[in-house]
Structures are given as structure tokens and as C-alpha cells.
Design a protein around this motif. Sequence first.
Motif, PDB file in Angstrom:
ATOM      1  N   VAL A  87      -5.332   4.194  35.351  1.00  0.00           N
ATOM      2  CA  VAL A  87      -4.889   5.383  36.048  1.00  0.00           C
ATOM      3  C   VAL A  87      -4.393   6.478  35.024  1.00  0.00           C
ATOM      4  O   VAL A  87      -3.403   5.991  34.407  1.00  0.00           O
ATOM      5  CB  VAL A  87      -3.651   5.304  37.129  1.00  0.00           C
ATOM      6  CG1 VAL A  87      -3.641   6.527  37.899  1.00  0.00           C
ATOM      7  CG2 VAL A  87      -4.349   4.123  38.454  1.00  0.00           C
ATOM      8  N   LEU A  88      -5.197   7.630  34.934  1.00  0.00           N
ATOM      9  CA  LEU A  88      -4.623   8.623  34.218  1.00  0.00           C
ATOM     10  C   LEU A  88      -4.192   9.949  34.989  1.00  0.00           C
ATOM     11  O   LEU A  88      -4.870  10.317  35.761  1.00  0.00           O
ATOM     12  CB  LEU A  88      -5.784   9.073  33.303  1.00  0.00           C
ATOM     13  CG  LEU A  88      -6.585   8.124  32.547  1.00  0.00           C
ATOM     14  CD1 LEU A  88      -7.781   8.920  31.933  1.00  0.00           C
ATOM     15  CD2 LEU A  88      -5.831   7.353  31.562  1.00  0.00           C
ATOM     16  N   ILE A  89      -2.952  10.049  34.827  1.00  0.00           N
ATOM     17  CA  ILE A  89      -2.460  11.356  35.478  1.00  0.00           C
ATOM     18  C   ILE A  89      -2.132  12.413  34.546  1.00  0.00           C
ATOM     19  O   ILE A  89      -1.593  12.234  33.500  1.00  0.00           O
ATOM     20  CB  ILE A  89      -0.687  10.745  36.244  1.00  0.00           C
ATOM     21  CG1 ILE A  89      -0.921   9.556  37.040  1.00  0.00           C
ATOM     22  CG2 ILE A  89      -0.157  12.081  36.804  1.00  0.00           C
ATOM     23  CD1 ILE A  89       0.427   9.221  37.479  1.00  0.00           C
ATOM     24  N   GLU A  90      -2.801  13.324  34.783  1.00  0.00           N
ATOM     25  CA  GLU A  90      -2.917  14.361  33.581  1.00  0.00           C
ATOM     26  C   GLU A  90      -2.192  15.616  34.093  1.00  0.00           C
ATOM     27  O   GLU A  90      -2.379  16.002  35.277  1.00  0.00           O
ATOM     28  CB  GLU A  90      -4.348  14.825  33.287  1.00  0.00           C
ATOM     29  CG  GLU A  90      -5.241  13.360  32.639  1.00  0.00           C
ATOM     30  CD  GLU A  90      -6.297  13.669  32.236  1.00  0.00           C
ATOM     31  OE1 GLU A  90      -6.689  13.338  31.035  1.00  0.00           O
ATOM     32  OE2 GLU A  90      -7.281  14.524  32.727  1.00  0.00           O
TER      33      GLU A  90
ATOM     34  N   ALA B  56       6.735   5.853  30.562  1.00  0.00           N
ATOM     35  CA  ALA B  56       5.226   5.219  30.357  1.00  0.00           C
ATOM     36  C   ALA B  56       5.540   3.713  29.598  1.00  0.00           C
ATOM     37  O   ALA B  56       5.067   2.708  30.480  1.00  0.00           O
ATOM     38  CB  ALA B  56       4.605   6.391  29.446  1.00  0.00           C
ATOM     39  N   LYS B  57       6.143   3.414  28.653  1.00  0.00           N
ATOM     40  CA  LYS B  57       6.225   2.090  28.198  1.00  0.00           C
ATOM     41  C   LYS B  57       6.861   1.252  29.230  1.00  0.00           C
ATOM     42  O   LYS B  57       6.260  -0.079  29.043  1.00  0.00           O
ATOM     43  CB  LYS B  57       7.044   2.257  26.891  1.00  0.00           C
ATOM     44  CG  LYS B  57       6.162   3.027  25.891  1.00  0.00           C
ATOM     45  CD  LYS B  57       7.152   3.073  24.402  1.00  0.00           C
ATOM     46  CE  LYS B  57       6.202   3.392  23.293  1.00  0.00           C
ATOM     47  NZ  LYS B  57       7.094   3.817  22.218  1.00  0.00           N
TER      48      LYS B  57
ATOM     49  N   GLU C   6       1.180   4.282  28.667  1.00  0.00           N
ATOM     50  CA  GLU C   6       1.323   5.084  27.563  1.00  0.00           C
ATOM     51  C   GLU C   6       1.171   6.616  27.940  1.00  0.00           C
ATOM     52  O   GLU C   6       0.917   7.083  28.803  1.00  0.00           O
ATOM     53  CB  GLU C   6       0.048   4.830  26.357  1.00  0.00           C
ATOM     54  CG  GLU C   6      -0.146   3.657  25.811  1.00  0.00           C
ATOM     55  CD  GLU C   6      -1.458   3.020  25.277  1.00  0.00           C
ATOM     56  OE1 GLU C   6      -2.225   4.038  25.088  1.00  0.00           O
ATOM     57  OE2 GLU C   6      -1.706   1.927  24.892  1.00  0.00           O
ATOM     58  N   LEU C   7       1.723   7.141  26.986  1.00  0.00           N
ATOM     59  CA  LEU C   7       1.606   8.888  27.000  1.00  0.00           C
ATOM     60  C   LEU C   7       0.909   9.477  25.906  1.00  0.00           C
ATOM     61  O   LEU C   7       1.155   9.168  24.719  1.00  0.00           O
ATOM     62  CB  LEU C   7       3.317   9.502  27.032  1.00  0.00           C
ATOM     63  CG  LEU C   7       3.149  10.854  27.236  1.00  0.00           C
ATOM     64  CD1 LEU C   7       2.712  11.024  28.662  1.00  0.00           C
ATOM     65  CD2 LEU C   7       4.574  11.120  27.093  1.00  0.00           C
TER      66      LEU C   7
ATOM     67  N   ASP D 189      -1.050   7.400  31.225  1.00  0.00           N
ATOM     68  CA  ASP D 189      -2.048   6.475  31.216  1.00  0.00           C
ATOM     69  C   ASP D 189      -1.250   4.987  31.710  1.00  0.00           C
ATOM     70  O   ASP D 189      -0.562   4.398  31.068  1.00  0.00           O
ATOM     71  CB  ASP D 189      -2.590   6.239  29.871  1.00  0.00           C
ATOM     72  CG  ASP D 189      -3.719   5.086  29.748  1.00  0.00           C
ATOM     73  OD1 ASP D 189      -3.728   4.319  30.982  1.00  0.00           O
ATOM     74  OD2 ASP D 189      -4.424   5.156  28.828  1.00  0.00           O
ATOM     75  N   LEU D 190      -1.812   4.755  32.980  1.00  0.00           N
ATOM     76  CA  LEU D 190      -0.742   3.442  33.473  1.00  0.00           C
ATOM     77  C   LEU D 190      -2.211   2.514  33.805  1.00  0.00           C
ATOM     78  O   LEU D 190      -3.165   2.919  34.329  1.00  0.00           O
ATOM     79  CB  LEU D 190      -0.171   4.219  34.748  1.00  0.00           C
ATOM     80  CG  LEU D 190       1.125   5.096  34.495  1.00  0.00           C
ATOM     81  CD1 LEU D 190       1.547   5.500  35.795  1.00  0.00           C
ATOM     82  CD2 LEU D 190       2.278   4.421  33.758  1.00  0.00           C
TER      83      LEU D 190
END
Lengths: 143, 374
Positions: free
Chosen positions: B294-297, B338-339, B344-345, B360-361
Motif C-alpha cells: 500500500v502506497l500512501i503518497e 514506517a519502520k 518504508e518511507l 510504503d506499507l
Amino acid sequence: VPLDGTTVLIVDDDADSVEILGYVVSDARASVRTATSGREALEILAGWKPQVLLLDVDMPLMDGYQLLGAIRSNPELCDIPAVAITGRSCPSDKQQAFEAGFSVHIAKPFEAEALIDLVEWLASRPARRTRGGPLPPSSVSLP
Amino acid sequence: MLRDFVNANRNQILAQARLRVIERSGAHAVRQTILGAAADEDRTKGLPIFLDQLGEALRRARAHEKLDHTEIQESAHQHGHDLFHHGLSVDQVVHDYGDLCQVITNLAVEQKASVDVVEFGTLNLCLDDAIAGAVLAYSKEHDRAVTTRGAEHLGVLAHEMRNVLNSAILAFGSIKEGVVAISGSTSAILDRSHLRLQALIDRSLADVRLDVGLHDVALIPVLEILRDVAIGAALVAQPRGIHLAVANADPTVFVEGDRQILAAAVANLLQNAMKFTRQGTTVKLGATATETRVLIEVEDECGGLPPGKAEDLFRPFEQRGADRSGLGLGLAICLKAAKASAGELHVRDLPARGCVFTLDLPRKPAPPPVLALP
């Protein structure tokens, strides 16, 4: 009307801060212009010389110290008294402000009256600060 | 005798100890440890010093003289101090000495060198002294760093709260005087100041919870995370002339994590975007999903990132395009969040236009629907 006709430039990257500071000083009848970045402030100062500068210290890209340095490098503007408005209140922060050329350091939070008194006092002084002038407002730091 | 054996095989011991570190920790660790980076004098000085001290201790033991534990502990103390500042973990510090012990004993067995019980005991005593000294110094430095970091964070929090509190006090002062309408722009400043104070508190609590590992993990619809942060963000965007565009998210997309921590992370990304995007531009918030991610932007129109390493932006107190301390905790907290959520970021530059921050999860399956019983 304490600031009737006094011209003030307020520079702060925080939109709410610049709006409320502008409101407070305008309400005391000062003529106010505002900027939200150092670059915008320098553009204003290219065609207008205020009596007092109220500068936020912590701004991105060009902070208050850098902005004042740029202002002071212009002979036309080097005598405008400048107030460092900041959330930092350590002695070292004050020292840094004075070393950068600020006339006064005022730590947030403060009351509107303190700011108005300060602007009035700075605007009423001779162009360059001299010893033995009127007493400054009590709630601010001076060198 | 062990002393003669160590003196005769000094270079081989040093080389083999280095190899053991390579095998144990990989190439990266070699660059980080005293045993590997021959080019780094500071990191390599510990091992030969210890070997010299071991030789002296063996001589004294043989002569029935008293061992000088202080000397070994003091140099190991310095060693532990140095290793902390080179970014090694405490287990690496201990294993480095363990490797050395293994190398000496293995080599002695290989060469059939005779090591008597007294000598072996002296070797162990020296290693104990060295490990104790190094770990003690390492721990002290670690504690000092944690305290310093805490003080820095507290200073930043106080500074940011004072800024917002100042706007609130001035706004309330004006309202109290009765010269402004309660529904006017001054009241809106007071409203926003309260929201910002709340966001600062939420962020700080999220940071503390991340540090202590206190996570209330649950399955969360991404849609709800976006909703949680969008309302407050819209109030901040509007007076700045910023348009906040929130894309519709798929309600069946779920992530796993602590809701408060993830919401604080996205809120920080939005706050960061609104701080740097140009007036009158758009900040976009949206989420896309693949089968596994899943990308939260959050996209802004700041004009593009300044030259330099994008990752530096995630360091505490780092700000885009401005070399100044005291601010910039938001992105560092996003990275930690994120970690902590197995994600990730990332940041992607859009040259001359802006940039996109992506949380990014891992995607999680939607929970089964709760059936209502009659």
C-alpha cells in the motif's frame, strides 16, 4: 493610538503567525506589510522602508539571521531597528540574535500589549540606538 | 607459553580476527569495526593495544606479580567509547573480543602450542576486563546520547508549541476585547492553533510510543487513516491558499499498525508538504495498492528538492534547503513510524515542480465481515 502612522514589516513563514501579528499591530493603527519568506521581504524592502522590522528567526530557506544580514548589507536599510521574534528563549539564543544585529529579542508567547509597546518604543527612538534613551518595555531582552 | 605464542603470531592473530568479523558480520561490519578497517587508524588501534596488554598480563602471571586490571579496563573503556561513535551495536563490541579469544585458542590448538591453565585463566581475565570496560563505556555513551536526544526533542517541542501558543494567545486576546467577530478570521486562527497544538501532542506521543515500542497494532482501513488526517489538514491549508486534494481510497485496502502512529506519520507528511509547497498550489494526498503493498503518497509543489541526499531529509532536525537546527523532527518520526509498521518511507523528486513522499506499507487482507445475528 500608540502606533498611529508607524510603518512595520512583519516576516514569518507561518501564515497564522503573520496574520495575527499583522492584525495586532494594525489594530494599534500601524501601517503594516507582511511577508512569509525572506525573499518576499527583500522584494518589499526594495521599494519601501519601514520604521520597524518584526522578523521570525526560524524560517526555511532564508532564516531571520540571514534575512537581517541581507537587510543590513543595504546602506539604505541598515538602520532599521529589528526585532527577533522566536520561540527560543535561552540566553544563547538571545546572544545569537544580538550578534546577528537584532535590536531586541522577544520570546513567544507574549501579550499583544508587549509587542505594541515595543514597536512604539523602537519607532520613537533615533535612527541608531544610543545609550541613555527611554527605557525599553520590560518584557523583552535587549543587548 | 601463551605469551611467546601471541608475540610470535601477532600478525596472524590480527588477520584471522579480522576474517572472523567478516564471516560473522558481513562486509559492512568490517568497515565499522576496529578489526577490519585498516585505513581507519582510530578503529584499528584497540586490538594491538589489547594484545600488548595481554602479553604484559601473561608475563606478570608467570612472575606471580599482581595483574593490573585498571590498565586494560581503561583502554577498553576508550575502545567502547569509540565503537559507539562509529555506530556499532553493543553485541558487536562484545563479539569483537570473543572473536579474538577464539582466534587465539584455535590457532594455539592448530599449532599445538602449549597453554597451561594459569595462562588460559589470565587470557579469560583480560578478556573479562576488556569486555566489561568496553561495554560500560559503550552503555554510558548510549545513555548520554539518549538523554541528549530527548533534551533536543523536548526543546523542539517547546519551541513549536510556543509558536502556536503565541498565535492562540494573540487571537484570544483580540476576541476577548470584543473587537473581532467570533466567527471571523481571528477565531479561525484560534481554531487552527488548537488543532496544531493537538497535532504536536499527537506527534510527540507517537514519537514516545515508537521509542518505547508501545504499539497498539490492529488492522486499519487506509481510507480511515486518510480521513483522520484530512480534516485537520484542510483547515491548515485553506488560509495559506493551498488546495488540499484528497483522492478516494479503496475501502477494502487494509494495513496493519498502530492507528495513532500511522495517522501521526501521514499528518506529518502533510504538514511538511504544506510548509514547503508554494502558495496557491496543490498538495495531494492519496493511496494506491498492489496485491502486496500500500502506497500512501503526499505530493507537493515545492519546486523540487534541493541538491543532496534525499535520505538526509529523514534525519532529525534536517530541513529541505535550509541548514539549521532545532526543527524538522516530523520526517524523522515518519521514518520511524514506517519502520515500526514493517514499511518504508521514500521521497521522489519532481524536478522544478515538487516532490512526492511515499509511506510504503505491507498490504494486509481485509478482516472477515462481522455478521449481525438476529
